[in-house]
Design a protein around this motif. Structure first.
Motif, PDB file in Angstrom:
ATOM      1  N   ASN A 157     -93.488  -4.383  42.302  1.00 50.22           N
ATOM      2  CA  ASN A 157     -94.029  -5.370  41.404  1.00 50.22           C
ATOM      3  C   ASN A 157     -92.939  -4.704  40.338  1.00 50.22           C
ATOM      4  O   ASN A 157     -93.349  -3.943  39.250  1.00 50.22           O
ATOM      5  N   CYS A 158     -91.741  -5.211  40.877  1.00 48.32           N
ATOM      6  CA  CYS A 158     -90.633  -4.566  39.307  1.00 48.32           C
ATOM      7  C   CYS A 158     -89.906  -6.256  39.280  1.00 48.32           C
ATOM      8  O   CYS A 158     -89.910  -6.136  39.747  1.00 48.32           O
ATOM      9  N   ASP A 159     -89.633  -5.612  37.228  1.00 49.70           N
ATOM     10  CA  ASP A 159     -88.114  -6.397  37.100  1.00 49.70           C
ATOM     11  C   ASP A 159     -87.278  -6.255  36.488  1.00 49.70           C
ATOM     12  O   ASP A 159     -86.977  -5.039  36.346  1.00 49.70           O
ATOM     13  N   SER A 180     -92.781   1.445  41.286  1.00 49.09           N
ATOM     14  CA  SER A 180     -93.789   0.174  41.018  1.00 49.09           C
ATOM     15  C   SER A 180     -94.121   0.329  39.170  1.00 49.09           C
ATOM     16  O   SER A 180     -94.223   0.550  38.487  1.00 49.09           O
ATOM     17  N   HIS A 181     -94.415  -1.496  39.924  1.00 46.93           N
ATOM     18  CA  HIS A 181     -94.652  -1.886  37.472  1.00 46.93           C
ATOM     19  C   HIS A 181     -93.424  -1.538  36.807  1.00 46.93           C
ATOM     20  O   HIS A 181     -94.126  -1.120  35.278  1.00 46.93           O
ATOM     21  N   MET A 236     -84.580   0.327  52.199  1.00 44.49           N
ATOM     22  CA  MET A 236     -85.410   0.047  50.660  1.00 44.49           C
ATOM     23  C   MET A 236     -86.335  -1.144  51.132  1.00 44.49           C
ATOM     24  O   MET A 236     -86.124  -1.390  52.446  1.00 44.49           O
ATOM     25  N   GLN A 237     -87.499  -1.526  50.701  1.00 43.93           N
ATOM     26  CA  GLN A 237     -88.588  -1.744  50.710  1.00 43.93           C
ATOM     27  C   GLN A 237     -88.743  -2.622  49.623  1.00 43.93           C
ATOM     28  O   GLN A 237     -89.134  -1.760  48.076  1.00 43.93           O
ATOM     29  N   MET A 238     -88.443  -3.875  48.857  1.00 47.71           N
ATOM     30  CA  MET A 238     -88.608  -4.491  47.777  1.00 47.71           C
ATOM     31  C   MET A 238     -90.103  -5.928  48.026  1.00 47.71           C
ATOM     32  O   MET A 238     -89.889  -6.158  49.121  1.00 47.71           O
ATOM     33  N   ASN A 239     -91.118  -5.761  47.362  1.00 48.75           N
ATOM     34  CA  ASN A 239     -92.525  -6.776  47.373  1.00 48.75           C
ATOM     35  C   ASN A 239     -92.834  -7.244  45.858  1.00 48.75           C
ATOM     36  O   ASN A 239     -92.529  -6.362  44.638  1.00 48.75           O
ATOM     37  N   HIS A 240     -93.108  -7.929  46.159  1.00 50.76           N
ATOM     38  CA  HIS A 240     -93.316  -9.531  44.548  1.00 50.76           C
ATOM     39  C   HIS A 240     -92.681  -8.572  43.211  1.00 50.76           C
ATOM     40  O   HIS A 240     -93.554  -7.692  42.781  1.00 50.76           O
ATOM     41  N   SER A 241     -91.813  -8.668  43.487  1.00 45.62           N
ATOM     42  CA  SER A 241     -90.767  -8.478  41.840  1.00 45.62           C
ATOM     43  C   SER A 241     -90.090  -9.414  42.308  1.00 45.62           C
ATOM     44  O   SER A 241     -89.160 -10.055  42.772  1.00 45.62           O
ATOM     45  N   THR A 242     -89.018 -10.002  40.898  1.00 40.98           N
ATOM     46  CA  THR A 242     -87.824 -10.455  40.514  1.00 40.98           C
ATOM     47  C   THR A 242     -86.232  -9.591  40.244  1.00 40.98           C
ATOM     48  O   THR A 242     -86.963  -8.503  39.528  1.00 40.98           O
ATOM     49  N   ALA A 243     -85.256  -9.998  40.191  1.00 37.56           N
ATOM     50  CA  ALA A 243     -84.460  -9.461  39.962  1.00 37.56           C
ATOM     51  C   ALA A 243     -83.210 -10.821  39.635  1.00 37.56           C
ATOM     52  O   ALA A 243     -83.323 -11.762  40.140  1.00 37.56           O
ATOM     53  N   GLU A 244     -82.547  -9.994  38.802  1.00 38.52           N
ATOM     54  CA  GLU A 244     -81.252 -10.765  38.664  1.00 38.52           C
ATOM     55  C   GLU A 244     -80.254  -9.767  38.376  1.00 38.52           C
ATOM     56  O   GLU A 244     -80.152  -9.007  37.680  1.00 38.52           O
TER      57      GLU A 244
END
Length: 299
Positions: A107-109, A87-88, A122-130
């Motif tokens: 909440n990860c970048d 997280s974060h 995998m659960q991914m919430n409130h995050s950005t990914a490139e």
């Protein structure tokens, strides 16, 4: 639980095999350039740490990472681990998460090519990914409020749900199986070729040549923009809320669309029915699809 804080570590396998450890405000960096800091560990919690060395978390069980920074030099940071919560945190090294089970990311970048390969659960919430080749061959995914940019994402995934996501991605969902996408925006070319069991509900889809060679494809109340040569050689049921540039050779099923500039049927096996006109779910086919997919429809 033992606590380690405000220290710097650069040696090989600094905490190899440790368990029940809280590491706070520490840096993994230095001239010794040691890798695999937390290999074969269990019950590790990491808070506000800096990782600038390779392979820190391999073969871990019960791992929690919060408020930390994994730089671009922190390659292949989590492999072969299970029961993980992140997280974060910034994950900016290539191949950041691979071959892991039961992962929660909040909440990860993420800036990481080849991220998430062969992950199961995998659960991914409130995050950005490139990324490129993001989540390839992953299974049992639950993504919510994720903003993604990159190429070749979600190829060969199985059993996944995406909701309130924005995906700016080329060649997404190729060969994907049993996937539901709800209330999301997908922008990119050649969407979901060769997929099987893909359902999209209340989505905006942007780009050329989507949904070719698909099986068991369902679209409910979706808007399609700049979409041409759609549904080539696909098995499809679709209720669309916007016009299309062109539809080409749907193999079977039906497409309900307000307007389409061109319908191309130039092979004998293309038996899919195209119904052009106001879309208000008037047909028996549409009513049946709504009933079968009512759990996906917002009332």
């Amino acid at each position: 639980m033992n606590i380690v804080e405000n220290q710097s570590f650069d040696k090989e396998r600094a905490f190899y095999g440790r368990s029940d450890l809280l590491v706070k405000n520490c840096a993994f960096d230095g001239l010794a350039d040691g890798e695999s800091a937390f290999k074969e560990c269990q019950g590790i919690e990491v808070d506000a740490c800096y990782f600038n060395l390779r392979y820190p978390f391999w073969h871990n069980k019960g791992l929690k990472i919060h408020g930390s920074d994994m730089t671009e030099l922190c390659r292949a940071s989590l492999w072969y681990s299970q029961h993980v919560k992140i997280s974060h945190t910034k994950m900016h090294g290539i191949k950041a998460v691979r071959e892991c089970n039961d992962v929660v990311i909040e909440n990860c970048d993420i800036i990481s090519s080849e991220f998430g390969w062969s992950v199961n659960g995998m659960q991914m919430n409130h995050s950005t990914a490139e990324s490129e080749y993001f989540m390839m061959r992953a299974t049992d995914l639950d993504f919510s409020d994720v903003r993604f940019k990159g190429k070749y994402s979600f190829q060969y995934i199985k059993n996944a749900v995406f909701e309130n996501c924005v995906l700016d991605t080329k060649d997404a969902f190729w060969h994907a199986e049993n996937v539901v996408v709800k209330n999301s925006v997908i922008k990119g070319e050649y969407l979901a070729w060769y997929s099987d069991g893909l359902t999209l509900v209340n989505c905006k889809i942007i780009g050329t040549q989507p949904f070719c060679y698909c099986k068991n494809l369902t679209l409910i109340n979706c808007e399609m923009v700049d979409a041409d040569l759609c549904f080539e050689k696909s098995e499809v049921q679709a209720i669309l809320s916007s016009s299309l540039d062109s539809i080409k050779n749907p193999l079977s099923g039906w497409i309900q669309v307000p307007q389409v500039k061109e319908i191309i049927i130039d092979i004998p096996e293309a038996k899919g029915k195209v119904m052009v006109g106001p879309v208000d779910f008037p047909t028996e086919e549409a009513q049946k699809m709504i009933s079968e997919n009512k759990q996906f429809i917002k009332v």
